[in-house]
Write an enzyme that holds these catalytic residues in place. Structure first.
Site, PDB file in Angstrom:
ATOM      1  N   ASP A  85      46.757  35.390  48.462  1.00  0.00           N
ATOM      2  CA  ASP A  85      45.597  35.798  47.673  1.00  0.00           C
ATOM      3  C   ASP A  85      44.393  35.848  48.604  1.00  0.00           C
ATOM      4  OD1 ASP A  85      46.374  36.208  44.938  1.00  0.00           O
ATOM      5  OD2 ASP A  85      46.801  34.073  44.828  1.00  0.00           O
ATOM      6  N   ARG A 155      35.669  38.042  39.957  1.00  0.00           N
ATOM      7  CA  ARG A 155      36.754  38.597  40.784  1.00  0.00           C
ATOM      8  C   ARG A 155      36.846  40.118  40.622  1.00  0.00           C
ATOM      9  NH1 ARG A 155      41.919  35.743  38.779  1.00  0.00           N
ATOM     10  NH2 ARG A 155      42.859  36.806  40.573  1.00  0.00           N
ATOM     11  N   LYS A 185      45.918  44.555  41.129  1.00  0.00           N
ATOM     12  CA  LYS A 185      46.292  43.629  40.064  1.00  0.00           C
ATOM     13  C   LYS A 185      45.180  43.573  39.016  1.00  0.00           C
ATOM     14  CE  LYS A 185      44.626  39.649  42.762  1.00  0.00           C
ATOM     15  NZ  LYS A 185      45.013  38.457  43.522  1.00  0.00           N
ATOM     16  N   HIS A 186      45.478  43.250  37.734  1.00  0.00           N
ATOM     17  CA  HIS A 186      46.745  42.793  37.151  1.00  0.00           C
ATOM     18  C   HIS A 186      47.116  43.812  36.084  1.00  0.00           C
ATOM     19  CE1 HIS A 186      44.334  39.347  38.532  1.00  0.00           C
ATOM     20  NE2 HIS A 186      45.466  38.767  38.861  1.00  0.00           N
ATOM     21  N   HIS A 198      47.160  31.570  33.249  1.00  0.00           N
ATOM     22  CA  HIS A 198      47.777  30.459  33.961  1.00  0.00           C
ATOM     23  C   HIS A 198      48.212  29.359  32.987  1.00  0.00           C
ATOM     24  CE1 HIS A 198      45.624  32.419  37.273  1.00  0.00           C
ATOM     25  NE2 HIS A 198      46.487  31.840  38.066  1.00  0.00           N
ATOM     26  N   ASP A 271      52.991  38.528  38.708  1.00  0.00           N
ATOM     27  CA  ASP A 271      52.061  37.449  39.000  1.00  0.00           C
ATOM     28  C   ASP A 271      52.910  36.181  39.130  1.00  0.00           C
ATOM     29  OD1 ASP A 271      49.718  36.021  39.398  1.00  0.00           O
ATOM     30  OD2 ASP A 271      48.693  36.885  37.676  1.00  0.00           O
TER      31      ASP A 271
END
Length: 522
Positions: A85, A155, A185-186, A198, A271
């Site tokens: 990452d 991000r 991504k994503h 997550h 992911d």
């Protein structure tokens, strides 16, 4: 440095082909913290049992990580694809290399956004390749259309899909020109979620036409720019797949939409399969990996026990529950990436230390240039006088084991105003320290309240209630200045008359850049 030649699909056994789809983490920046090099022996032992396709690098240290990866490549009969990452530069996962501000900061640079981003990605790719990392898990191609999004936020390059698409293309092109592999991504878009995948199962329940208009343009741009990898989201989109399956496990999304409608011909990677949005749905990693493979995933990221998953999937192939043709298709894409990397010029010579320092100066300049006065609208930044009593209060939404004793803002301000008093609060506001901070701030002079508002996996986003109360109390005082080290939305509820700034990132250079703007040296 010679690079081993990747075999063809026909030269691999079924188990070897399945193992090539497995990508395993090396190192960890979560408890228990392990450097990548300290994890080398474990990975070496795994390679003897299971010829995995590649690695996910965490917590490397330059230049030791390069030596570790070189040794592991020599042990692997099939060349390893090493990924990390690196949204914020190679230094995000390799200590000692360059760290850039979050993506959102680049979007503030106006006419300089594209050239600055191109420079940043070129530097990131060069440093990553020198360290032995070939895949940059960047760009984030999500348009952050939900202000409450706890995991994308800064991000992303912004909220406007067209603007995000423009900058995503720059990243893909710059990475490719430097010899690295970008991964958008994503897919098909994580920007409108209000939950972190997550630790849960987000759902974007919008009509298909809105998804096509708001989520897909950046991915279309990435594909048109030749992106070699796309990462799936552990997010469900009922309008795209009425079964509610997350994209990672959805054939309508990964095969029909991504490959059929959008024409993507590269490799699809999942992911992390350790995330709750994936692992909580299946009784075993083998079942989870099989479901992702059948949906259209080619690279299975972050399995805890790849050897067991390979054994279970091999039985599913032999019982014809997984077509071997699908396995061959996936491993063919992985081997094609390996051949592409092998055919590029090797990056054998370390980057000179003075060149790394130049890279870091570039990152610092970008971070400072991105800082904006957001209220009152625009204008010059306020100034903190070096001869006045000064209080600095910083709040961070969570504590990480890797956090320094004090955030960089403390030293940056105290270097310019040696008498400044600094107070730092985590999510739990200590009552005694709170009273000390308020008393110092009430003692006249000047006050800076800095708030870290950034996304991080498995962690809360934004201020806690005690932090919010403290910030509200401080904002009422004369001489207060409020700064967000992250998203600008966290500033909206403070009094309109209070000067507000946003750095769009909390990396050290953004914090130092804020100090430079508020109290410039001669």
């Amino acid at each position: 440095m010679e690079t081993a030649v990747a075999p063809t699909t026909e030269q691999l056994t079924l188990e070897e082909k399945l193992a090539q789809l497995m990508f395993v983490r090396m190192g960890s920046n979560l408890p228990p913290i392990v450097t990548a090099s300290d994890d080398e022996q474990r990975v070496a032992e795994l390679l003897e049992r299971c010829p995995i396709g590649g690695l996910l690098l965490f917590n490397g240290v330059w230049p030791h990580v390069r030596d570790s990866l070189t040794r592991l490549q020599a042990k692997s009969r099939v060349p390893l694809l090493v990924s990390a990452d690196l949204e914020r530069g190679a230094g995000q996962q390799v200590g000692g290399l360059t760290v850039f501000p979050h993506a959102r900061a680049f979007a503030q640079l106006g006419d300089q956004a594209e050239s600055s981003l191109r420079d940043a990605i070129s530097i990131t790719a060069r440093e990553a390749l020198q360290a032995g990392v070939q895949i940059l898990f960047a760009p984030v191609a999500d348009a952050n259309t939900n202000p409450q999004n706890p995991i994308i936020a800064t991000r992303a390059y912004g909220e406007d899909p067209a603007e995000v698409a423009r900058l995503v293309a720059v990243v893909v092109e710059a990475a490719g020109q430097a010899g690295a592999l970008a991964a958008a991504k994503h897919f098909p878009g994580h920007g409108d979620t209000s939950q972190d995948s997550h630790d849960g199962q987000p759902c974007v329940d919008r009509p298909a036409d809105e998804l096509h208009a708001c989520e897909l343009p950046p991915f279309r741009s990435a594909i048109q720019s030749g992106v070699p990898l796309i990462m799936s989201a552990h997010v469900s989109y009922p309008a795209l797949d009425p079964t509610g399956e997350p994209a990672t496990f959805s054939k309508p999304i990964l095969t029909d939409l991504l490959r059929g409608e959008l024409g993507f011909t590269g490799a699809v990677c999942s992911d992390s399969l350790l995330m709750a949005g994936a692992r909580d749905r299946y009784q075993s990693e083998g079942q989870m990996a099989a479901a992702a493979l059948l949906a259209g995933v080619d690279m299975l990221l972050d399995l805890a026990d790849p050897a067991a998953a390979v054994a279970e999937m091999a039985e599913l192939v032999r019982s014809e529950q997984i077509p071997e043709a699908r396995v061959n298709e996936a491993v063919g894409r992985v081997l094609k990436l390996k051949a592409k990397i092998a055919n590029q010029a090797p990056h054998a010579d370390p980057i000179p230390a003075e060149q790394v320092q130049e890279h870091k100066r570039t990152a610092a300049a970008i971070a400072k240039a991105a800082i904006r006065v957001v209220s009152p609208a625009g204008g010059a930044p306020p100034r903190l006088a070096p001869d006045k009593p000064t209080t600095v209060v910083l709040m961070k939404p969570f504590n990480l084991p890797s956090d320094p004793a004090q955030q960089p803002l403390a030293a940056a301000i105290q270097q310019r105003i040696p008498s400044a008093q600094y107070f730092e609060f985590g999510p739990d506001v200590d009552a005694d320290l709170r009273d000390q901070a308020v008393a110092a701030a009430q003692n006249g002079g000047q006050l800076l309240v800095a708030i870290i508002a950034k996304p991080a996996a498995w962690h809360a986003f934004g201020m806690t209630d005690p932090q919010r109360q403290l910030a509200d109390d401080l904002a009422q005082l004369d001489g207060a200045v409020i700064a967000s080290l992250g998203v600008p939305t966290i500033l909206q509820d403070f009094p309109a008359a209070v000067p507000k700034l946003c750095t769009y990132s909390d990396v050290p250079d953004s914090q130092t850049g804020l100090a430079d703007l508020l109290c410039p040296t001669a």
